[in-house]
Design a protein around this motif. Structure first.
Motif, PDB file in Angstrom:
ATOM      1  N   PHE A  84       0.827  -1.200   0.000  1.00  0.00           N
ATOM      2  CA  PHE A  84       0.000   0.000   0.000  1.00  0.00           C
ATOM      3  C   PHE A  84       0.866   1.257   0.000  1.00  0.00           C
ATOM      4  N   LYS A  85       1.951   1.235   0.775  1.00  0.00           N
ATOM      5  CA  LYS A  85       2.853   2.386   0.839  1.00  0.00           C
ATOM      6  C   LYS A  85       3.564   2.605  -0.496  1.00  0.00           C
ATOM      7  N   VAL A  86       3.927   1.528  -1.156  1.00  0.00           N
ATOM      8  CA  VAL A  86       4.554   1.648  -2.473  1.00  0.00           C
ATOM      9  C   VAL A  86       3.578   2.308  -3.446  1.00  0.00           C
ATOM     10  N   PHE A  87       2.314   1.892  -3.385  1.00  0.00           N
ATOM     11  CA  PHE A  87       1.298   2.513  -4.239  1.00  0.00           C
ATOM     12  C   PHE A  87       1.182   4.011  -3.937  1.00  0.00           C
ATOM     13  N   LEU A  88       1.132   4.358  -2.655  1.00  0.00           N
ATOM     14  CA  LEU A  88       1.022   5.774  -2.278  1.00  0.00           C
ATOM     15  C   LEU A  88       2.186   6.594  -2.812  1.00  0.00           C
ATOM     16  N   GLU A  89       3.385   6.081  -2.647  1.00  0.00           N
ATOM     17  CA  GLU A  89       4.564   6.804  -3.116  1.00  0.00           C
ATOM     18  C   GLU A  89       4.544   6.960  -4.629  1.00  0.00           C
ATOM     19  N   GLY A  90       4.004   5.963  -5.312  1.00  0.00           N
ATOM     20  CA  GLY A  90       3.960   6.024  -6.769  1.00  0.00           C
ATOM     21  C   GLY A  90       2.959   7.025  -7.310  1.00  0.00           C
ATOM     22  N   VAL A  91       1.820   7.164  -6.614  1.00  0.00           N
ATOM     23  CA  VAL A  91       0.774   8.062  -7.132  1.00  0.00           C
ATOM     24  C   VAL A  91       0.909   9.485  -6.602  1.00  0.00           C
ATOM     25  N   LYS A  92       1.645   9.666  -5.517  1.00  0.00           N
ATOM     26  CA  LYS A  92       1.725  10.995  -4.895  1.00  0.00           C
ATOM     27  C   LYS A  92       2.192  12.082  -5.861  1.00  0.00           C
ATOM     28  N   PRO A  93       3.280  11.876  -6.650  1.00  0.00           N
ATOM     29  CA  PRO A  93       3.700  12.942  -7.576  1.00  0.00           C
ATOM     30  C   PRO A  93       2.651  13.265  -8.634  1.00  0.00           C
ATOM     31  N   VAL A  94       1.903  12.255  -9.063  1.00  0.00           N
ATOM     32  CA  VAL A  94       0.884  12.459 -10.093  1.00  0.00           C
ATOM     33  C   VAL A  94      -0.303  13.230  -9.518  1.00  0.00           C
ATOM     34  N   VAL A  95      -0.723  12.848  -8.326  1.00  0.00           N
ATOM     35  CA  VAL A  95      -1.919  13.430  -7.725  1.00  0.00           C
ATOM     36  C   VAL A  95      -1.668  14.854  -7.234  1.00  0.00           C
ATOM     37  N   THR A  96      -0.565  15.073  -6.544  1.00  0.00           N
ATOM     38  CA  THR A  96      -0.340  16.372  -5.906  1.00  0.00           C
ATOM     39  C   THR A  96       0.005  17.492  -6.890  1.00  0.00           C
ATOM     40  N   GLU A 102     -10.932  18.442  -6.751  1.00  0.00           N
ATOM     41  CA  GLU A 102     -11.848  17.465  -7.328  1.00  0.00           C
ATOM     42  C   GLU A 102     -11.125  16.595  -8.352  1.00  0.00           C
ATOM     43  N   GLN A 103     -10.294  17.199  -9.184  1.00  0.00           N
ATOM     44  CA  GLN A 103      -9.544  16.440 -10.174  1.00  0.00           C
ATOM     45  C   GLN A 103      -8.473  15.573  -9.513  1.00  0.00           C
ATOM     46  N   ARG A 104      -7.913  16.046  -8.415  1.00  0.00           N
ATOM     47  CA  ARG A 104      -6.961  15.224  -7.655  1.00  0.00           C
ATOM     48  C   ARG A 104      -7.628  13.923  -7.198  1.00  0.00           C
ATOM     49  N   ALA A 105      -8.806  14.079  -6.588  1.00  0.00           N
ATOM     50  CA  ALA A 105      -9.517  12.919  -6.063  1.00  0.00           C
ATOM     51  C   ALA A 105      -9.898  11.955  -7.183  1.00  0.00           C
ATOM     52  N   LEU A 111      -6.252   5.869 -10.614  1.00  0.00           N
ATOM     53  CA  LEU A 111      -5.013   5.144 -10.362  1.00  0.00           C
ATOM     54  C   LEU A 111      -5.239   3.969  -9.413  1.00  0.00           C
ATOM     55  N   PHE A 112      -6.117   4.152  -8.458  1.00  0.00           N
ATOM     56  CA  PHE A 112      -6.505   3.076  -7.546  1.00  0.00           C
ATOM     57  C   PHE A 112      -7.073   1.899  -8.328  1.00  0.00           C
ATOM     58  N   HIS A 113      -7.939   2.186  -9.277  1.00  0.00           N
ATOM     59  CA  HIS A 113      -8.520   1.111 -10.087  1.00  0.00           C
ATOM     60  C   HIS A 113      -7.472   0.457 -10.990  1.00  0.00           C
ATOM     61  N   LYS A 114      -6.620   1.255 -11.571  1.00  0.00           N
ATOM     62  CA  LYS A 114      -5.636   0.704 -12.498  1.00  0.00           C
ATOM     63  C   LYS A 114      -4.555  -0.114 -11.803  1.00  0.00           C
ATOM     64  N   ARG A 115      -4.075   0.384 -10.663  1.00  0.00           N
ATOM     65  CA  ARG A 115      -2.869  -0.203 -10.068  1.00  0.00           C
ATOM     66  C   ARG A 115      -3.126  -1.144  -8.898  1.00  0.00           C
ATOM     67  N   LEU A 116      -4.294  -1.026  -8.261  1.00  0.00           N
ATOM     68  CA  LEU A 116      -4.597  -1.931  -7.148  1.00  0.00           C
ATOM     69  C   LEU A 116      -5.730  -2.900  -7.470  1.00  0.00           C
ATOM     70  N   LEU A 117      -6.721  -2.428  -8.233  1.00  0.00           N
ATOM     71  CA  LEU A 117      -7.835  -3.298  -8.600  1.00  0.00           C
ATOM     72  C   LEU A 117      -7.681  -3.894  -9.990  1.00  0.00           C
ATOM     73  N   TYR A 118      -6.778  -3.341 -10.781  1.00  0.00           N
ATOM     74  CA  TYR A 118      -6.424  -3.880 -12.110  1.00  0.00           C
ATOM     75  C   TYR A 118      -7.593  -3.899 -13.091  1.00  0.00           C
ATOM     76  N   THR A 119      -8.592  -3.023 -12.895  1.00  0.00           N
ATOM     77  CA  THR A 119      -9.760  -3.087 -13.764  1.00  0.00           C
ATOM     78  C   THR A 119      -9.490  -2.524 -15.163  1.00  0.00           C
ATOM     79  N   LYS A 120      -8.378  -1.814 -15.348  1.00  0.00           N
ATOM     80  CA  LYS A 120      -8.088  -1.252 -16.668  1.00  0.00           C
ATOM     81  C   LYS A 120      -6.818  -1.855 -17.277  1.00  0.00           C
ATOM     82  N   VAL A 121      -6.403  -3.000 -16.759  1.00  0.00           N
ATOM     83  CA  VAL A 121      -5.204  -3.656 -17.276  1.00  0.00           C
ATOM     84  C   VAL A 121      -5.597  -4.627 -18.381  1.00  0.00           C
ATOM     85  N   LYS A 122      -4.909  -4.573 -19.505  1.00  0.00           N
ATOM     86  CA  LYS A 122      -5.181  -5.496 -20.607  1.00  0.00           C
ATOM     87  C   LYS A 122      -4.402  -6.793 -20.402  1.00  0.00           C
ATOM     88  N   PRO A 123      -4.964  -7.976 -20.735  1.00  0.00           N
ATOM     89  CA  PRO A 123      -6.355  -8.146 -21.189  1.00  0.00           C
ATOM     90  C   PRO A 123      -7.323  -7.889 -20.046  1.00  0.00           C
TER      91      PRO A 123
END
Length: 260
Positions: A84-96, A102-105, A111-123
């Motif tokens: 979880f901490k690795v994910f936070l460190e990875g998204v922090k520069p993009v989000v902040t 509103e756009q930050r959130a 990013l949460f969906h792509k990198r932790l839930l994998y709902t946008k990963v192909k296939p």
């Protein structure tokens, strides 16, 4: 096998009921006849719940969610916290770097969906599982439902300074975000990549009914349910895991619940 039932633990943490004289937990052990019994908290359980009572920092909230999901030792929890901490460190520069909150959130949610839930990963694959409420399993596999995804995104949004509320309907949970810059709360349906800021009106719930019931065989909430929705803070959303994992009718018989 040892199954922990955190009903008393949670009421002790949040003061919903009178606090017991000492922290206790219901334990169920496999035996010729499996019966729930009262037992003391382990040192790890005690540290985690005591921290949860007094702190709302990100790691404390996550550790409690993992504990209530079923990860009951430091050895089980530590690698999931690290992920979880690795994910936070990875998204922090993009989000902040995004100035509008509103756009930050929204970016954080995508990013949460792509990198932790994998709902946008192909296939593309279906990672939504109707009854998958365990946050620890979500972090390990990406499999989720409305509860586990709401808890995780809620902890993330809280980390970035948003006030998070759980929103409860019959058979469904989502979250809403508040921030001083928002004119009104933003509702977030965490079960879909496209769920940020969805307008909850009659047409929305008609579409939901057409999709959820045929696809998953579950009762979809209605607009009438939405108008009677209930709100609760992030800690209570996390604490809901206790009921869903341990004392929900699908997990424990009615006679056992009454006996406890």
């Amino acid at each position: 096998m040892r199954v922990i039932l955190y009903l008393t633990l949670i009421t002790s943490c949040l003061g919903w009921m009178g606090c017991p004289s000492r922290q206790t937990v219901v334990t169920q052990r496999t035996a010729p006849q499996t019966l729930p019994i009262w037992a003391s908290l382990t040192p790890f359980e005690k540290r985690t719940t005591q921290a949860f009572r007094t702190s709302s920092d990100t790691e404390t909230l996550l550790r409690m969610a993992l504990l209530l999901s079923g990860s009951r030792t430091e050895q089980q929890v530590r690698p999931l916290v690290a992920k979880f901490k690795v994910f936070l460190e990875g998204v922090k520069p993009v989000v902040t770097k995004i100035s509008k909150h509103e756009q930050r959130a929204k970016m954080l949610f995508q990013l949460f969906h792509k990198r932790l839930l994998y709902t946008k990963v192909k296939p593309y694959k279906t990672t939504f599982v109707t009854h998958q409420t365990r946050v620890d399993k979500t972090l390990r596999t990406g499999l989720f439902n409305c509860v586990s995804s709401s808890v995780l995104y809620g902890i993330l949004a809280n980390h970035f300074g948003y006030t998070v509320e759980g929103v409860s309907l019959p058979y469904h949970v989502f979250v809403q975000l508040k921030h001083p810059s928002f004119s009104k709360p933003i509702e977030v349906e965490t079960t879909t990549y496209y769920g940020f800021g969805k307008k909850h009106d009659q047409k929305y719930y008609q579409r939901q009914r057409q999709f959820w019931q045929p696809t998953y065989g579950t009762r979809a909430p209605t607009y009438s349910d939405y108008k009677r929705r209930k709100f609760f803070n992030l800690k209570r959303l996390i604490s809901r895991l206790s009921f869903l994992q341990h004392t929900h009718p699908s997990k424990m018989s009615e006679s056992t619940r009454y006996r406890l």
